[in-house]
Design an enzyme around this catalytic site. Structure first.
Site, PDB file in Angstrom:
ATOM      1  N   GLY A 478       0.898  -1.217   0.028  1.00  0.00           N
ATOM      2  CA  GLY A 478      -0.049  -0.025   0.022  1.00  0.00           C
ATOM      3  C   GLY A 478       0.993   1.317   0.031  1.00  0.00           C
ATOM      4  O   GLY A 478       0.605   2.379  -0.434  1.00  0.00           O
ATOM      5  N   ASP A 512     -23.157  -5.656  -2.005  1.00  0.00           N
ATOM      6  CA  ASP A 512     -21.972  -6.217  -1.304  1.00  0.00           C
ATOM      7  C   ASP A 512     -20.616  -5.482  -1.781  1.00  0.00           C
ATOM      8  O   ASP A 512     -19.647  -6.302  -2.096  1.00  0.00           O
ATOM      9  CB  ASP A 512     -21.882  -7.743  -1.708  1.00  0.00           C
ATOM     10  CG  ASP A 512     -20.931  -8.626  -0.656  1.00  0.00           C
ATOM     11  OD1 ASP A 512     -20.946  -7.989   0.392  1.00  0.00           O
ATOM     12  OD2 ASP A 512     -20.485  -9.562  -1.090  1.00  0.00           O
TER      13      ASP A 512
END
Length: 704
Positions: A478, A512
């Site tokens: 990240g 979702d």
């Protein structure tokens, strides 16, 4: 009976006969008659009526033709559309030259005329309204010397011709009304273009708006699915004319093709049970319909929007002319060849299926070619040939179309269209053939895996182990994603949701949305995936509920988790959670700090104290914009507000992300504080359904 009585009876019978003739509807008028405002001509089977009418809220009067058997007055042709009459003095009659004229208060100066120069008209001319909706003028010999079908307004009826008469120069085209209240010629027109090979265009003024394409034997190439069982299409292309018309074998079906005042071409059919016109198809609708939307050699694919990607791609063998503009979602520059000329050894063709073939201005059509192999050979013989396709799909790929120069206005459809073959060099062809072999290999591998339950179980176990290891590695990788890259991912997800909620033909609720259901390609473009729990809404449907809550804990909105209510605002809540996770680099449910049950609660606490920027991960550099990051945090908090009514829709979210506008203060979000004995102050009711507390979706099979 006395002589006087006989005279009175004769007069009475004459009056009775006159009254009967006056009251019985007729479909003709002659040179001694006129049609006053209030009178009607009715076709023989009472299908159409002709008379004076007032459109919408206007006070003007026009002579027009409309359906007589349809309860909703629907005008299909207007005579004096550009010169209305402002009172009820209108009259239709023959003048001394035998022409039909419409006059108003000034009887000497007609507002409309058939304007035919024919000396035979001066004697015994006759006008008749036919059951086709065609108003015709007949000379003394019964020959049609003028017909309204030669002068369409905004509507194409069955058996009307659309196109061009090459001998007389007569142009049959449609022109929209100015508005519902004004049938005068509007700014949109639909015309046949004979430049290169015949095709049809929608114009706004003189500018091209939409290319319907060329005729491919069953439909216009730009309108897949226009063929219906109860329509018969007739296309004529010879030295005299290029025309298209349609017929309806069942006379009880009323259907029309209309160009409305907003520039939309609609196929409408009357539903007598519901007493309304039903839209069969319409266009243009999407950006890909816009003429040359992706520029020269570009290819527009509307399904890319669902995945948050740009609609525009390049045709095989091409690359964006301006990578920067392509990144900014501007495709008008189009694409250029990757390696220059393709004329040499080893070149070939790559197939683009379901395509709207390029603009025909640079095309050549050979009707004598039979089969695609012969068409391919013809293209290979000329180094300037860049593509080929069948000229007539409905007749076994008969005829050949070849393109020279840039390929303009190409796109693909979800279904329909035709195969388009693009010329590529040896390098591109080798890569294409390799990908084809790999695709076939994958299909074989999937079949082998499906045959062994043990292998599937082992694969699943290994996948879970890999995911655990991969997870330990959200944080090291990240750090390589800077703010610009993260913000681009956010925009892509927002575009994808906006398409699902608003631009798709049917509204889709994902239900979702979470980090693991957003895939990134090699260029870090996001794609929304896994629609196994998605629900389809009608355009007029706002929300729905379910007794079985399914989804992933931490992403579900409170009204869905607790009451089973879901709507577009449920997806907005999930988007807000996802936005906070992208900014912080941490998951919502795994971030428990400062008496907050999750990431939302922690961010809310810092926001109230004016310290929200502290949640940003270590990836943020000094060059990144604190202001833009804080704005995204603000938008995320608006998305996760407790009340669904307080949350913005995705259209507003996309606008707020792209424009610096004043944002409203966020209200308290849901699921933020620890409760006594509960995981959160509101989440205890979530156990009413099947809810996952990790990143794995829990689903229950249920009818949609």
């Amino acid at each position: 009976m006395s002589h006087d009585t006989k005279i009175l009876c004769s007069i009475f019978l004459l009056l009775l006969q006159f009254q009967f003739q006056f009251c019985t509807p007729t479909d003709t008028i002659n040179t001694t008659q006129s049609l006053k405002d209030g009178d009607l001509l009715i076709s023989s089977h009472q299908t159409y009526a002709l008379g004076f009418f007032t459109p919408g809220k206007s006070t003007n009067r026009y002579l027009g033709i409309w359906y007589h058997k349809v309860s909703e007055q629907t005008v299909v042709w207007v005579a004096n559309r550009g010169d209305p009459i402002n009172d009820t003095s209108g009259s239709l009659s023959f003048d001394v030259t035998g022409n039909l004229v419409v006059t108003g208060p000034d009887r000497r100066n007609p507002v409309w005329s058939t304007n035919v120069s024919d000396p035979t008209l001066a004697k015994d001319s006759l006008a008749q309204l036919l059951d086709s909706g065609n108003l015709v003028v007949l000379d003394i010999n019964g020959v049609v010397v003028w017909q309204s079908f030669d002068y369409p307004t905004n509507t194409l009826l069955p058996n009307m011709r659309f196109g061009v008469n090459r001998k007389t120069g007569l142009d049959w085209f449609l022109t929209s009304w100015k508005s519902d209240d004004d049938p005068g010629p509007g700014e949109y027109s639909l015309k046949m273009d004979l430049n290169g090979s015949p095709q049809s265009f929608l114009y706004k003024g003189s500018g091209l708006v939409w290319r319907l394409g060329s005729w491919i034997g069953r439909e216009w190439s730009g309108i897949p699915g226009m063929t219906l069982n109860y329509f018969n299409y007739d296309y004529v292309e010879n030295q005299d004319e290029v025309t298209m018309s349609y017929s309806i074998p069942d006379p009880s079906i009323f259907s029309r093709l209309v160009l409305n005042e907003s520039g939309t071409l609609q196929r409408l059919t009357w539903n007598d049970n519901e007493h309304r016109w039903v839209e069969i198809y319409a266009g243009p609708k999407k950006p890909c319909d816009s003429f040359n939307y992706c520029g020269p050699n570009g290819n527009c694919n509307p399904s890319n929007v669902v995945m948050g990607q740009f609609e525009c791609t390049c045709l095989p063998g091409f690359e964006p002319k301006s990578a920067r503009n392509w990144y900014l979602r501007v495709g008008s520059d189009g694409c250029v060849r990757k390696r220059g000329s393709v004329c040499g050894s080893g070149e070939g063709f790559e197939k683009v299926p379901l395509a709207k073939v390029p603009n025909m201005w640079t095309a050549r059509v050979d009707r004598g070619v039979t089969g695609l192999k012969e068409c391919e050979s013809e293209c290979l013989r000329n180094c300037s040939c860049n593509a080929y396709a069948s000229a007539n799909v409905s007749q076994g790929d008969s005829g050949c179309v070849t393109w020279y120069g840039d390929l303009m206005d190409s796109r693909v459809f979800p279904s329909g269209g035709q195969d388009l073959y693009i010329r590529v060099d040896a390098v591109e062809l080798a890569q294409y053939l390799k990908s084809q072999r790999r695709s076939h290999g994958k299909k074989g591998m999937v079949a082998a895996i499906a045959a062994s339950v043990t292998a599937v179980s082992l694969l699943a176990f290994c996948l879970i182990c890999w995911l655990v290891v991969k997870k330990r590695k959200d944080r090291t990788k990240g750090s390589f994603m800077d703010w610009k890259m993260r913000f681009n991912i956010v925009l892509g997800i927002a575009r994808g949701l906006l398409y699902l909620h608003q631009d798709s033909r049917l509204r889709i609720i994902h239900r979702d949305l979470k980090a693991s259901n957003v895939l990134l390609d090699a260029e870090m473009n996001p794609k929304i995936s896994d629609f196994g729990m998605a629900k389809i809404f009608r355009k007029d449907q706002i929300e729905a509920n379910t007794n079985r809550v399914v989804g992933t804990y931490g992403y579900m909105s409170p009204e869905y988790a607790m009451e089973g209510l879901f709507s577009v605002k449920s997806d907005v809540f999930s988007f807000g959670v996802l936005l906070l996770e992208i900014i912080t680099g941490r998951k919502n449910i795994s971030y428990i700090l400062d008496n907050a049950v999750n990431l939302i609660g922690h961010v809310w606490s810092l926001w109230q104290e004016g310290r929200a920027v502290e949640i940003v991960g270590s990836w943020m550099t000094e060059s990144d914009s604190d202001k833009e990051v804080l704005r995204c945090i603000h938008i995320a908090l608006l998305c996760v507000q407790e009340s669904a009514n307080d949350r913005p829709n995705m259209s507003k979210v996309a606008f707020m992300l792209c424009k610096e506008t004043v944002l409203p203060p966020p209200k308290q979000p849901a699921f933020i504080f620890k409760g006594a004995g509960n995981r959160s102050y509101m989440s205890s009711s979530a156990s009413a359904g099947a809810v996952s507390i990790n990143d794995v979706t829990v689903s229950a099979i249920q009818a949609r």
